[in-house]
Design an enzyme around this catalytic site. Structure first.
Site, mmCIF file in Angstrom:
data_model
loop_
_atom_site.group_PDB
_atom_site.id
_atom_site.type_symbol
_atom_site.label_atom_id
_atom_site.label_comp_id
_atom_site.label_asym_id
_atom_site.label_seq_id
_atom_site.Cartn_x
_atom_site.Cartn_y
_atom_site.Cartn_z
ATOM 1 N N GLU A 1 -4.524 -5.613 9.840
ATOM 2 C CA GLU A 1 -3.805 -4.388 9.464
ATOM 3 C C GLU A 1 -3.375 -3.584 10.684
ATOM 4 O O GLU A 1 -3.095 -2.389 10.586
ATOM 5 C CB GLU A 1 -4.684 -3.524 8.551
ATOM 6 C CG GLU A 1 -5.012 -4.164 7.220
ATOM 7 C CD GLU A 1 -5.771 -3.229 6.297
ATOM 8 O OE1 GLU A 1 -5.553 -2.013 6.379
ATOM 9 O OE2 GLU A 1 -6.567 -3.708 5.488
ATOM 10 N N GLU B 1 0.840 -1.202 0.000
ATOM 11 C CA GLU B 1 0.000 0.000 0.000
ATOM 12 C C GLU B 1 0.877 1.255 0.000
ATOM 13 O O GLU B 1 2.100 1.195 0.153
ATOM 14 C CB GLU B 1 -0.889 0.017 1.254
ATOM 15 C CG GLU B 1 -2.366 -0.263 0.988
ATOM 16 C CD GLU B 1 -3.098 0.936 0.398
ATOM 17 O OE1 GLU B 1 -2.439 1.909 -0.020
ATOM 18 O OE2 GLU B 1 -4.340 0.899 0.357
ATOM 19 N N ASP C 1 -9.943 2.174 -4.336
ATOM 20 C CA ASP C 1 -9.063 2.265 -3.171
ATOM 21 C C ASP C 1 -8.242 3.548 -3.321
ATOM 22 O O ASP C 1 -8.794 4.638 -3.298
ATOM 23 C CB ASP C 1 -8.186 1.018 -3.090
ATOM 24 C CG ASP C 1 -7.708 0.728 -1.679
ATOM 25 O OD1 ASP C 1 -7.454 1.696 -0.935
ATOM 26 O OD2 ASP C 1 -7.570 -0.446 -1.311
ATOM 27 N N ASN D 1 -5.401 6.779 6.932
ATOM 28 C CA ASN D 1 -5.337 5.836 5.813
ATOM 29 C C ASN D 1 -4.552 6.342 4.616
ATOM 30 O O ASN D 1 -3.566 5.739 4.208
ATOM 31 C CB ASN D 1 -6.765 5.478 5.402
ATOM 32 C CG ASN D 1 -6.845 4.424 4.334
ATOM 33 O OD1 ASN D 1 -6.627 4.697 3.163
ATOM 34 N ND2 ASN D 1 -7.160 3.193 4.721
ATOM 35 N N ASN E 1 -11.384 6.807 1.979
ATOM 36 C CA ASN E 1 -10.155 6.069 1.705
ATOM 37 C C ASN E 1 -9.202 6.946 0.892
ATOM 38 O O ASN E 1 -8.683 7.916 1.398
ATOM 39 C CB ASN E 1 -10.512 4.754 0.993
ATOM 40 C CG ASN E 1 -9.428 3.714 1.065
ATOM 41 O OD1 ASN E 1 -8.258 4.015 0.921
ATOM 42 N ND2 ASN E 1 -9.805 2.474 1.295
#
Length: 361
Positions: free
Chosen positions: A181, A69, A265, A157, A214
């Site tokens: 996570e 990520e 995302d 995030n 997000n």
């Protein structure tokens, strides 16, 4: 006869190999396409053809993560930093020699990363500390924010830095919702907000009505803010807002709806205002089971192999192109010396593709 020099060199190589193996999790084999143009790049609208480089193919530049990520590119050093959330570390991929190393571990389950206008790393620490930090040029970590109105953040995030040096980030609950996570923890914020940190350090909740926001990004002129809503629409969507001079936002409107199969995302915007979006299956199940080898199984809506990749939309939300990947894409960024290499963080791996587009920032 083994000399002392050769013995030391052998020990050093063994230690390096051990460190490298510990830096890896599940490696994912990848066979690149040998033909031009690469069939992995699909043109959904003729206007996307100008962004495809005919003689560029998809590459896997790193693998061995559990959930990659938050990629952020640093042109001064020619490297990419990105998070491997379940392994609680930030990884570093070097364009110069192709090496992959651990940049920081533990990393408080870091998720989103970005580079500020001074070339410093700004990170969303997703669990444990639940804060926004900046890594100074000397390696010192500065805490920029860790609470709002006396209550801890949920799980910062994704993050972006505007040209006026204000920092904007989303605060859903993923990092405290379970044990994958991060560590499961009690939620303190009533809402899942989008926050803004002013240059004076003042923290403001600029958006308070989204359910688990997000990814986020600005349009090239920074007059629009785009934010992914993970739930509550009922599908995953990207909302568009006008950015006002005082740092507030207004005129909320839906730009993109991922329908009942797709998953939005992280994403980035190019200089023409197109949105390059991480894409994949959202895990939704069919309403009725089907027979699979004598068992009643609830199958996914849509096949992940048809959904995994990067979807590109124009500023009006029209699909233009799709980059097919063998893994679901969580987030991406533009990088490379010319800012035209698309880095895609995708489950276990980082993929790269040279395109005829450039990142807006």
């Amino acid at each position: 006869m083994i000399s002392r020099r050769n013995l030391v060199a052998g020990i050093g190589a063994g230690m390096a190999s051990a460190l490298a193996s510990r830096a890896m999790a599940q490696s994912f084999p990848f066979k690149p396409n040998q033909r031009y143009p690469d069939p992995a790049i699909e043109i959904l609208d003729p206007s996307f053809a100008k962004y495809r480089l005919y003689s560029s193919t998809l590459e896997q530049v790193a693998t061995g993560m559990r959930w990659a990520e938050g990629p952020a590119y640093f042109p001064e050093g020619g490297y990419l930093l990105f998070s491997d959330i379940p392994n609680n570390r930030i990884m570093k991929y070097s364009e110069k020699d192709g090496s992959l190393n651990v940049f920081r571990s533990p990393a408080n389950f870091a998720n989103g990363n970005t580079r500020d206008r001074q070339g410093r790393l700004v990170t969303c620490e997703h669990s444990v500390t639940r804060r926004i930090t900046r890594t100074e040029k000397n390696g010192k970590i500065t805490v920029l924010a860790d609470s709002f109105e006396g209550k801890r953040f949920n799980a910062p995030n994704d993050i972006v830095v505007k040209s006026d040096d204000t920092i904007w980030f989303t605060d859903p609950v993923f990092g405290i919702a379970g044990e994958w996570e991060g560590f499961k923890a009690k939620r303190e914020q009533d809402n899942t907000n989008v926050f803004r940190i002013g240059t004076d350090g003042k923290l403001t909740a600029v958006i308070t009505d989204l359910v688990n926001p997000n990814g986020l990004a600005f349009s090239p002129d920074e007059k629009k803010l785009y934010v992914v809503e993970w739930k509550g629409t009922p599908n995953r969507s990207i909302w568009s807002y006008d950015v006002n001079a005082d740092g507030s936002v207004s005129n909320k409107s839906k730009l993109i709806d991922a329908a009942d199969q797709g998953s939005l995302d992280g994403f980035r915007v190019d200089r023409d205002g197109n949105l390059w979006c991480g894409w994949g299956s959202n895990g939704a199940l069919q309403s009725e089971p089907t027979d699979v080898n004598g068992r009643e199984v609830y199958q996914l809506k849509g096949r992940p192999e048809d959904l995994d990749g990067v979807m590109v939309f124009n500023p009006q939300g029209k699909p233009l192109g799709f980059i097919r990947l063998p893994e679901r894409c969580e987030n991406l960024t533009f990088g490379g010396p010319k800012n035209n290499r698309l880095y895609m963080a995708s489950c276990h791996s980082i993929y790269a593709l040279y395109v005829d587009a450039h990142g807006a920032t």
